[in-house]
Design an enzyme around this catalytic site. Sequence first.
Site, PDB file in Angstrom:
ATOM      1  N   SER A 145     -24.157 -18.410   3.327  1.00  0.00           N
ATOM      2  CA  SER A 145     -24.324 -19.175   2.374  1.00  0.00           C
ATOM      3  C   SER A 145     -25.489 -18.767   1.406  1.00  0.00           C
ATOM      4  CB  SER A 145     -23.981 -20.842   2.505  1.00  0.00           C
ATOM      5  OG  SER A 145     -24.458 -21.472   1.323  1.00  0.00           O
ATOM      6  N   LYS A 179     -14.170 -29.632   2.780  1.00  0.00           N
ATOM      7  CA  LYS A 179     -14.342 -30.330   1.301  1.00  0.00           C
ATOM      8  C   LYS A 179     -13.430 -31.406   1.475  1.00  0.00           C
ATOM      9  CE  LYS A 179     -15.667 -26.096  -1.217  1.00  0.00           C
ATOM     10  NZ  LYS A 179     -15.398 -25.454  -2.642  1.00  0.00           N
ATOM     11  N   GLY A 217      -7.526 -24.885  -2.062  1.00  0.00           N
ATOM     12  CA  GLY A 217      -8.088 -25.994  -2.392  1.00  0.00           C
ATOM     13  C   GLY A 217      -8.915 -25.363  -3.900  1.00  0.00           C
TER      14      GLY A 217
HETATM   15  P1  NDP Z   1      -7.960 -21.916   0.771  1.00  0.00           P
HETATM   16  O1  NDP Z   1      -7.712 -21.281   2.288  1.00  0.00           O
HETATM   17  O2  NDP Z   1      -7.765 -23.274   0.404  1.00  0.00           O
HETATM   18  O3  NDP Z   1      -6.753 -20.899   0.000  1.00  0.00           O
HETATM   19  C1  NDP Z   1      -6.479 -19.703  -0.100  1.00  0.00           C
HETATM   20  C2  NDP Z   1      -5.289 -19.359  -0.870  1.00  0.00           C
HETATM   21  O4  NDP Z   1      -5.110 -17.883  -1.047  1.00  0.00           O
HETATM   22  C3  NDP Z   1      -3.924 -19.790  -0.509  1.00  0.00           C
HETATM   23  O5  NDP Z   1      -3.167 -20.186  -1.478  1.00  0.00           O
HETATM   24  C4  NDP Z   1      -3.388 -18.462   0.189  1.00  0.00           C
HETATM   25  O6  NDP Z   1      -2.024 -18.483   0.350  1.00  0.00           O
HETATM   26  C5  NDP Z   1      -3.798 -17.303  -0.590  1.00  0.00           C
HETATM   27  N1  NDP Z   1      -4.190 -16.237   0.059  1.00  0.00           N
HETATM   28  C6  NDP Z   1      -5.005 -15.971   1.169  1.00  0.00           C
HETATM   29  N2  NDP Z   1      -5.056 -14.753   1.453  1.00  0.00           N
HETATM   30  C7  NDP Z   1      -4.209 -14.092   0.967  1.00  0.00           C
HETATM   31  C8  NDP Z   1      -3.775 -12.546   0.762  1.00  0.00           C
HETATM   32  N3  NDP Z   1      -4.144 -11.917   1.674  1.00  0.00           N
HETATM   33  N4  NDP Z   1      -2.784 -12.632  -0.196  1.00  0.00           N
HETATM   34  C9  NDP Z   1      -2.371 -13.204  -1.223  1.00  0.00           C
HETATM   35  N5  NDP Z   1      -2.701 -14.540  -1.070  1.00  0.00           N
HETATM   36  C10 NDP Z   1      -3.595 -15.086  -0.243  1.00  0.00           C
HETATM   37  O7  NDP Z   1      -9.136 -21.179   0.353  1.00  0.00           O
HETATM   38  P2  NDP Z   1      -9.997 -21.630  -1.067  1.00  0.00           P
HETATM   39  O8  NDP Z   1      -9.143 -22.137  -2.190  1.00  0.00           O
HETATM   40  O9  NDP Z   1     -11.085 -22.767  -0.557  1.00  0.00           O
HETATM   41  O10 NDP Z   1     -11.005 -20.475  -1.409  1.00  0.00           O
HETATM   42  C11 NDP Z   1     -10.359 -19.473  -2.229  1.00  0.00           C
HETATM   43  C12 NDP Z   1     -11.580 -18.374  -2.625  1.00  0.00           C
HETATM   44  O11 NDP Z   1     -12.349 -18.987  -3.549  1.00  0.00           O
HETATM   45  C13 NDP Z   1     -12.591 -18.085  -1.424  1.00  0.00           C
HETATM   46  O12 NDP Z   1     -12.679 -16.635  -1.537  1.00  0.00           O
HETATM   47  C14 NDP Z   1     -13.822 -18.738  -1.729  1.00  0.00           C
HETATM   48  O13 NDP Z   1     -14.779 -17.962  -1.247  1.00  0.00           O
HETATM   49  C15 NDP Z   1     -13.818 -18.859  -3.241  1.00  0.00           C
HETATM   50  N6  NDP Z   1     -14.530 -19.795  -3.902  1.00  0.00           N
HETATM   51  C16 NDP Z   1     -15.439 -19.517  -4.736  1.00  0.00           C
HETATM   52  C17 NDP Z   1     -16.261 -20.358  -5.359  1.00  0.00           C
HETATM   53  C18 NDP Z   1     -17.412 -19.877  -6.501  1.00  0.00           C
HETATM   54  O14 NDP Z   1     -18.058 -20.847  -6.729  1.00  0.00           O
HETATM   55  N7  NDP Z   1     -17.311 -18.913  -6.862  1.00  0.00           N
HETATM   56  C19 NDP Z   1     -16.207 -21.853  -5.168  1.00  0.00           C
HETATM   57  C20 NDP Z   1     -15.024 -22.255  -4.058  1.00  0.00           C
HETATM   58  C21 NDP Z   1     -14.373 -21.086  -3.378  1.00  0.00           C
HETATM   59  P3  NDP Z   1      -1.230 -19.509   1.174  1.00  0.00           P
HETATM   60  O15 NDP Z   1      -0.996 -20.669   0.519  1.00  0.00           O
HETATM   61  O16 NDP Z   1       0.195 -18.668   1.290  1.00  0.00           O
HETATM   62  O17 NDP Z   1      -1.625 -19.713   2.432  1.00  0.00           O
END
Ligand code: NDP
Length: 261
Positions: A14, A63, A123
């Site tokens: 982080s 979160k 999320g």
């Molecule tokens: P979650 O685990 O809650 O959700 C991940 C989502 O991505 C799900 O919908 C999942 O699908 C999908 N997914 C995961 N892997 C794949 C893949 N290989 N192909 C297609 N779909 C995929 O994660 P978060 O929402 O918490 O985080 C997502 C990203 O956001 C992370 O990379 C995190 O680092 C980034 N982030 C960046 C921030 C910033 O300030 N820039 C702030 C917060 C997060 P399914 O529903 O089918 O499992």
Amino acid sequence: MKKFAVFGNPIKHSISPRLHNYAIKELGLDAFYSRILLEDNIKLKEKFNTLNLDGANITIPFKEDAFKVCDHLDRYANHIGSINTLVKKNNTLYGYNTDAPGFLKAIEEFGKINSALILGAGGTAKALAYALYTKNIKADILNRSEKRKSNFKQSNFYLWDDFKIEQYDLVINSTSAGLVDEEYPVPKELLEDIFKNSSFAFDVIYNKNTPFLRLANSFKIPNKDGKDMLVYQAVLALNFFYNSNLDEKKIEIAMKKAISL
Ligand code: NDP
């Protein structure tokens, strides 16, 4: 001295401590910001209190757990069901979601956006969908599985196979595809068709030229990664730690310097 920390698992990568401590120093505040590896979600509140923290940030995967320990919630947190900022005031816990307004600020430079396609349904997608909704921007969801469909009552929710190409002002990768691998958030051919009908692209992943961003570049679509969103969510969080009494522009300048160190 005020004490802050970021909770998560894993946490050693982080960069929040770097952003916050740099801004704390530049603004002449008497505080320190550390990182805490949390093994068990039940221990979140206990740890926060034992360490006598004044405020904390919460990252993956806590979160939603942190949302549950709050006595008061801001509008974004209340609708999204997760928080990334926890503040102690008069022995009560206030929870804020600064990812949503941080994202809105990060996309301001694209100008007027009327429609968006969010790839992913986790999320972060939930926070972004609500943020766009507050601005009257139509936001559709495209995900590989249906399991989180009920989180998106205000959006059209599509699976890869039933998606029909439409014109969107903005396409957002909110999945973790491309973070530690070289995957596209949707099949490449589908993403090519999406980009042919889009004006701007945004990836929540930061500090990496992901396959999503590389493809956007090959279609000459103006795009940006999630670095500004990360900075803006941190700017808002630090200001909440100080009861919104700080100068956000000064925090932003300091944190933008810190992120490029
Ligand atoms: P979650 O685990 O809650 O959700 C991940 C989502 O991505 C799900 O919908 C999942 O699908 C999908 N997914 C995961 N892997 C794949 C893949 N290989 N192909 C297609 N779909 C995929 O994660 P978060 O929402 O918490 O985080 C997502 C990203 O956001 C992370 O990379 C995190 O680092 C980034 N982030 C960046 C921030 C910033 O300030 N820039 C702030 C917060 C997060 P399914 O529903 O089918 O499992």
